[in-house]
Design a protein around this motif. Structure first.
Motif, short mmCIF file in Angstrom:
data_model
loop_
_atom_site.label_atom_id
_atom_site.label_comp_id
_atom_site.label_asym_id
_atom_site.label_seq_id
_atom_site.Cartn_x
_atom_site.Cartn_y
_atom_site.Cartn_z
N GLU A 1 -3.75 14.56 17.93
CA GLU A 1 -2.63 14.79 18.40
C GLU A 1 -1.71 14.02 17.46
OE1 GLU A 1 -1.87 16.93 20.52
OE2 GLU A 1 -3.58 17.42 20.29
N THR A 2 -1.57 13.09 17.46
CA THR A 2 -0.58 11.92 16.81
C THR A 2 -1.52 11.67 14.72
OG1 THR A 2 -1.60 10.02 17.53
CG2 THR A 2 0.56 11.26 18.11
N VAL A 3 -0.07 10.84 13.83
CA VAL A 3 -0.92 10.52 12.79
C VAL A 3 -0.04 9.97 12.13
CG1 VAL A 3 -2.28 13.00 11.78
CG2 VAL A 3 0.64 12.75 11.31
N THR A 4 -0.71 8.38 11.45
CA THR A 4 -0.56 7.28 11.02
C THR A 4 0.23 7.66 9.40
OG1 THR A 4 -1.23 6.18 12.01
CG2 THR A 4 0.37 4.70 10.12
N LEU A 5 1.88 7.88 9.29
CA LEU A 5 2.43 7.85 7.84
C LEU A 5 2.52 6.55 6.80
CD1 LEU A 5 5.74 10.12 8.63
CD2 LEU A 5 3.08 10.87 7.96
N ALA A 6 2.16 5.99 6.12
CA ALA A 6 1.42 5.48 5.30
C ALA A 6 2.96 4.99 5.10
CB ALA A 6 0.61 5.67 4.05
N GLY A 7 2.87 3.24 4.61
CA GLY A 7 4.94 3.38 3.66
C GLY A 7 4.72 4.13 2.07
N GLN A 8 3.45 4.26 1.91
CA GLN A 8 3.86 5.13 0.11
C GLN A 8 2.65 6.28 0.76
OE1 GLN A 8 5.00 3.55 -2.19
NE2 GLN A 8 5.17 5.09 -3.44
N PRO A 9 4.07 7.56 0.33
CA PRO A 9 3.17 8.58 1.53
C PRO A 9 3.09 9.40 0.12
CG PRO A 9 5.89 8.93 1.11
CD PRO A 9 5.04 7.19 0.61
N SER A 10 1.98 10.50 0.45
CA SER A 10 0.68 11.08 -1.32
C SER A 10 0.69 12.62 -0.28
CB SER A 10 -0.43 10.70 -1.24
OG SER A 10 -1.21 10.84 -1.91
N MET B 1 4.59 1.19 8.19
CA MET B 1 3.63 2.49 9.21
C MET B 1 4.03 2.97 10.45
SD MET B 1 0.08 2.05 8.11
CE MET B 1 -1.37 1.32 7.99
N ALA B 2 3.97 4.04 10.35
CA ALA B 2 4.87 4.97 11.38
C ALA B 2 3.72 6.43 12.48
CB ALA B 2 6.48 6.01 11.20
N LYS B 3 3.71 6.23 13.28
CA LYS B 3 3.00 6.98 14.42
C LYS B 3 3.69 8.14 14.37
CE LYS B 3 -0.93 5.46 16.56
NZ LYS B 3 -1.74 6.17 15.48
N VAL B 4 3.43 9.58 14.45
CA VAL B 4 3.95 10.93 14.22
C VAL B 4 3.47 12.16 15.09
CG1 VAL B 4 5.42 12.59 13.12
CG2 VAL B 4 5.28 10.03 12.20
N VAL B 5 3.96 12.09 16.53
CA VAL B 5 2.75 13.19 16.45
C VAL B 5 3.24 14.74 15.98
CG1 VAL B 5 2.95 14.99 19.07
CG2 VAL B 5 3.82 12.88 18.42
N VAL B 6 2.03 15.09 15.87
CA VAL B 6 1.74 16.36 14.82
C VAL B 6 2.56 17.55 15.26
CG1 VAL B 6 0.06 18.26 13.24
CG2 VAL B 6 -0.31 15.96 13.67
N PRO B 7 3.10 17.99 14.42
CA PRO B 7 4.34 19.38 15.54
C PRO B 7 3.20 20.86 15.61
CG PRO B 7 4.84 19.20 13.27
CD PRO B 7 4.05 18.31 13.54
N SER B 8 3.35 21.68 16.43
CA SER B 8 2.28 22.91 16.48
C SER B 8 2.97 23.32 15.40
CB SER B 8 2.93 23.46 18.05
OG SER B 8 4.18 23.96 17.66
N SER B 9 3.98 23.49 14.22
CA SER B 9 3.67 24.25 13.94
C SER B 9 2.15 23.90 12.40
CB SER B 9 5.41 23.94 13.06
OG SER B 9 5.20 22.60 12.58
N LEU B 10 2.12 22.31 12.93
CA LEU B 10 1.27 22.29 11.64
C LEU B 10 -0.54 21.51 12.66
CD1 LEU B 10 3.16 19.42 8.89
CD2 LEU B 10 2.82 21.32 8.76
N LYS B 11 -0.88 22.26 13.42
CA LYS B 11 -1.53 22.27 13.75
C LYS B 11 -2.96 22.76 13.24
CE LYS B 11 -0.71 19.74 18.21
NZ LYS B 11 -0.42 19.59 19.33
N HIS B 12 -4.15 22.89 12.50
CA HIS B 12 -4.51 23.70 12.49
C HIS B 12 -6.48 22.21 12.29
CE1 HIS B 12 -7.11 25.78 8.82
NE2 HIS B 12 -6.16 26.69 9.42
N ASP B 13 -6.97 22.80 12.34
CA ASP B 13 -8.65 22.09 12.62
C ASP B 13 -8.83 21.14 11.47
OD1 ASP B 13 -8.26 22.36 15.25
OD2 ASP B 13 -10.13 23.90 14.81
N LEU B 14 -8.63 22.16 10.12
CA LEU B 14 -9.01 21.54 8.71
C LEU B 14 -8.38 20.47 8.16
CD1 LEU B 14 -10.68 22.04 5.86
CD2 LEU B 14 -8.49 23.27 5.27
N PHE B 15 -7.11 20.20 9.07
CA PHE B 15 -6.10 19.21 8.01
C PHE B 15 -6.02 18.00 9.50
CE2 PHE B 15 -5.05 22.90 6.10
CZ PHE B 15 -4.83 22.23 4.94
#
Length: 162
Positions: free
Chosen positions: A19-28, A1-15
């Motif tokens: 500021e950061t998200v955790t990427l799971a081992g098995q991406p979906s 698992m890795a923490k990633v900063v959400v880039p400004s290009s993807l900042k949208h309240d719906l998603f």
């Protein structure tokens, strides 16, 4: 698992609300965080969209009947599923045009796209204004079908020109 900063290009309240998200081992493609390829930076589906768009379409075909059922049952899980469908459409739309998904200023980007459904900007605006409504789902279903057809047509014409 890795923490990633959400880039400004993807900042949208719906998603993304954080500021950061955790990427799971098995991406979906259909579970949060969405837009894993844009977040990870390991692979670039927009450079070879045919292969990845088949996966997006197959994923949509798999969850589509489940969404229909969830709407009939008025299930609370519909919000997460609608986010997934909208994310799948954004992937399909942007990758078809050889671009990574951009959520901020998406309208300007989409306006310049060659491969897209008719009135895509207006229809997507309608969906994003009421993302969990049945009307939004029907619109997304139509947009997914039209995008698939547009990409197939564009691919045929591109291969024909070669």
């Amino acid at each position: 698992m890795a923490k990633v900063v959400v880039p400004s290009s993807l900042k949208h309240d719906l998603f993304f609300q954080e500021e950061t998200v955790t990427l799971a081992g098995q991406p979906s493609l259909v579970a949060s965080p969405y837009f894993i390829y844009e977040l990870q930076g390991n692979e670039a589906p927009w450079e070879n969209p045919s292969f990845y768009l088949k996966t997006v379409q197959d994923t949509y075909q798999f969850i589509q009947p489940v969404i229909e059922m969830k709407f009939k049952e008025k299930d609370k899980e519909i919000e997460q599923m609608m986010k997934a469908v909208i994310a799948l459409f954004f992937m399909s739309l942007f990758w078809s045009n050889h671009e990574p998904v951009v959520l901020n200023d998406w309208k300007e980007k989409v306006a310049a796209f060659e491969v897209k459904p008719l009135n895509a900007e207006e229809r997507l605006s309608f969906v994003l204004a009421r993302p969990f409504s049945y009307q939004a789902y029907r619109q997304m279903d139509a947009l997914m079908t039209e995008q698939q057809k547009q990409f197939a047509k564009h691919s045929l014409l591109s291969n024909h020109k070669k």
